[in-house]
Design a protein around this motif. Structure first.
Motif, PDB file in Angstrom:
ATOM      1  N   ASN A 104     -40.374 -11.713 -27.590  1.00  0.00           N
ATOM      2  CA  ASN A 104     -39.048 -11.653 -26.974  1.00  0.00           C
ATOM      3  C   ASN A 104     -38.589 -13.032 -26.509  1.00  0.00           C
ATOM      4  O   ASN A 104     -37.402 -13.372 -26.589  1.00  0.00           O
ATOM      5  CB  ASN A 104     -39.058 -10.690 -25.782  1.00  0.00           C
ATOM      6  CG  ASN A 104     -39.095  -9.233 -26.206  1.00  0.00           C
ATOM      7  OD1 ASN A 104     -38.710  -8.886 -27.327  1.00  0.00           O
ATOM      8  ND2 ASN A 104     -39.544  -8.368 -25.323  1.00  0.00           N
ATOM      9  N   ALA A 105     -39.534 -13.828 -26.011  1.00  0.00           N
ATOM     10  CA  ALA A 105     -39.193 -15.172 -25.536  1.00  0.00           C
ATOM     11  C   ALA A 105     -38.633 -16.010 -26.677  1.00  0.00           C
ATOM     12  O   ALA A 105     -37.573 -16.642 -26.546  1.00  0.00           O
ATOM     13  CB  ALA A 105     -40.426 -15.846 -24.936  1.00  0.00           C
ATOM     14  N   VAL A 106     -39.320 -16.016 -27.810  1.00  0.00           N
ATOM     15  CA  VAL A 106     -38.871 -16.818 -28.954  1.00  0.00           C
ATOM     16  C   VAL A 106     -37.507 -16.356 -29.442  1.00  0.00           C
ATOM     17  O   VAL A 106     -36.633 -17.169 -29.761  1.00  0.00           O
ATOM     18  CB  VAL A 106     -39.905 -16.744 -30.097  1.00  0.00           C
ATOM     19  CG1 VAL A 106     -39.357 -17.409 -31.363  1.00  0.00           C
ATOM     20  CG2 VAL A 106     -41.208 -17.417 -29.681  1.00  0.00           C
ATOM     21  N   LYS A 107     -37.277 -15.041 -29.485  1.00  0.00           N
ATOM     22  CA  LYS A 107     -35.987 -14.513 -29.930  1.00  0.00           C
ATOM     23  C   LYS A 107     -34.846 -14.977 -29.022  1.00  0.00           C
ATOM     24  O   LYS A 107     -33.689 -15.004 -29.448  1.00  0.00           O
ATOM     25  CB  LYS A 107     -36.029 -12.982 -29.954  1.00  0.00           C
ATOM     26  CG  LYS A 107     -36.939 -12.395 -31.012  1.00  0.00           C
ATOM     27  CD  LYS A 107     -36.990 -10.885 -30.876  1.00  0.00           C
ATOM     28  CE  LYS A 107     -37.993 -10.274 -31.842  1.00  0.00           C
ATOM     29  NZ  LYS A 107     -38.098  -8.801 -31.673  1.00  0.00           N
ATOM     30  N   ASN A 108     -35.192 -15.319 -27.790  1.00  0.00           N
ATOM     31  CA  ASN A 108     -34.171 -15.730 -26.826  1.00  0.00           C
ATOM     32  C   ASN A 108     -34.213 -17.227 -26.529  1.00  0.00           C
ATOM     33  O   ASN A 108     -33.672 -17.687 -25.520  1.00  0.00           O
ATOM     34  CB  ASN A 108     -34.332 -14.926 -25.543  1.00  0.00           C
ATOM     35  CG  ASN A 108     -33.883 -13.485 -25.694  1.00  0.00           C
ATOM     36  OD1 ASN A 108     -32.702 -13.179 -25.587  1.00  0.00           O
ATOM     37  ND2 ASN A 108     -34.826 -12.588 -25.978  1.00  0.00           N
ATOM     38  N   GLY A 109     -34.856 -17.994 -27.415  1.00  0.00           N
ATOM     39  CA  GLY A 109     -34.850 -19.445 -27.299  1.00  0.00           C
ATOM     40  C   GLY A 109     -35.735 -20.009 -26.211  1.00  0.00           C
ATOM     41  O   GLY A 109     -35.491 -21.104 -25.718  1.00  0.00           O
ATOM     42  N   ILE A 110     -36.789 -19.266 -25.843  1.00  0.00           N
ATOM     43  CA  ILE A 110     -37.736 -19.728 -24.826  1.00  0.00           C
ATOM     44  C   ILE A 110     -39.080 -20.020 -25.499  1.00  0.00           C
ATOM     45  O   ILE A 110     -39.598 -19.174 -26.234  1.00  0.00           O
ATOM     46  CB  ILE A 110     -37.918 -18.686 -23.713  1.00  0.00           C
ATOM     47  CG1 ILE A 110     -36.578 -18.440 -23.005  1.00  0.00           C
ATOM     48  CG2 ILE A 110     -38.978 -19.134 -22.706  1.00  0.00           C
ATOM     49  CD1 ILE A 110     -36.611 -17.298 -22.011  1.00  0.00           C
ATOM     50  N   VAL A 111     -39.635 -21.187 -25.243  1.00  0.00           N
ATOM     51  CA  VAL A 111     -40.880 -21.598 -25.896  1.00  0.00           C
ATOM     52  C   VAL A 111     -42.090 -21.131 -25.084  1.00  0.00           C
ATOM     53  O   VAL A 111     -42.269 -21.543 -23.934  1.00  0.00           O
ATOM     54  CB  VAL A 111     -40.950 -23.131 -26.045  1.00  0.00           C
ATOM     55  CG1 VAL A 111     -42.178 -23.527 -26.860  1.00  0.00           C
ATOM     56  CG2 VAL A 111     -39.682 -23.674 -26.682  1.00  0.00           C
ATOM     57  N   PRO A 112     -42.957 -20.288 -25.663  1.00  0.00           N
ATOM     58  CA  PRO A 112     -44.184 -19.893 -24.979  1.00  0.00           C
ATOM     59  C   PRO A 112     -45.319 -20.850 -25.361  1.00  0.00           C
ATOM     60  O   PRO A 112     -45.835 -20.805 -26.477  1.00  0.00           O
ATOM     61  CB  PRO A 112     -44.443 -18.475 -25.514  1.00  0.00           C
ATOM     62  CG  PRO A 112     -43.847 -18.480 -26.888  1.00  0.00           C
ATOM     63  CD  PRO A 112     -42.751 -19.519 -26.908  1.00  0.00           C
ATOM     64  N   VAL A 113     -45.698 -21.721 -24.460  1.00  0.00           N
ATOM     65  CA  VAL A 113     -46.723 -22.728 -24.735  1.00  0.00           C
ATOM     66  C   VAL A 113     -48.059 -22.266 -24.161  1.00  0.00           C
ATOM     67  O   VAL A 113     -48.184 -22.037 -22.954  1.00  0.00           O
ATOM     68  CB  VAL A 113     -46.346 -24.090 -24.125  1.00  0.00           C
ATOM     69  CG1 VAL A 113     -47.482 -25.093 -24.290  1.00  0.00           C
ATOM     70  CG2 VAL A 113     -45.071 -24.620 -24.769  1.00  0.00           C
TER      71      VAL A 113
END
Length: 210
Positions: free
Chosen positions: A105-114
């Motif tokens: 969900n993070a990637v779909k909303n432009g948030i990078v999970p590092v």
């Protein structure tokens, strides 16, 4: 479409909390909306109800990076958690591990999970109290002014989507020409399919039988 993310530099919330579930990120009573706008007001509501909390500290307010502990985003599959973080201004979450659904969900909303080892996260929490942090998707590194340099990995497809600002709708629109060409080719090579679909409703409406 979402905003492309190539490099993010700035203050970071030096939180480090473990097992932060989606109900903590955005409480259930905020889920009645279908709009992403304004969701940041409800982000970490229970945490922000506490005096002196990190998220309302003027030193970190509006930070584009959140540093958290392991198992971030566990719990329900609500996409509103990513919406709330995005509306809060968060572009990157750094943690030792994430819930699989939240990560998607993070990637779909432009948030990078590092994802980084716990030792690296602990170091970043320490440094971020007084210094900026930089996350670069081109070099796939997290760096600090103290010459800390932590490499991370990310699925190539997810990395491409983030850097080009593509969500599921954007990915579909990017294939518009190919889809149109396929449909035109089908209409020419198998015209009976289009004719059948076009007359099916008339047949049912006239006789009541298929």
């Amino acid at each position: 479409m979402v905003d492309p993310v190539v490099s993010v530099e700035g203050t970071a919330y030096p939180w480090g909390a473990k097992n932060v579930d989606t109900d903590v990120i955005i409480p259930a009573h905020w889920l009645k909306t279908i709009s992403r706008e304004g969701m940041g007001k409800g982000a970490f509501e229970t945490v922000r109800a506490q005096p002196g909390n990190l998220f309302d500290d003027p030193r970190y307010a509006g930070s584009p990076i959140l540093i958290a502990g392991e198992n971030f985003g566990c719990g329900s599959s609500r996409e509103h958690a990513a919406w709330a973080l995005g509306d809060l201004g968060v572009k990157v979450v750094i943690a030792p591990s994430f819930s699989d659904i939240f990560s998607g969900n993070a990637v779909k909303n432009g948030i990078v999970p590092v994802v980084l080892p716990q030792e690296a996260v602990d170091r970043l929490v320490e440094v971020a109290r007084d210094n900026p942090v930089t996350v670069d998707l081109e070099t796939m590194t997290v760096t600090t002014p103290y010459q800390d340099r932590f490499a991370f990995t990310l699925d190539p497809f997810r990395r491409m989507c983030l850097m080009q600002g593509l969500d599921e709708i954007g990915l579909t629109l990017a294939q518009d020409t190919a889809i149109s060409n396929f449909e035109s080719g089908m209409a020419r090579s198998r015209p009976w399919i289009e004719r059948r679909s076009g007359h099916a409703g008339i047949a049912v409406g006239s006789s009541g039988r298929t």
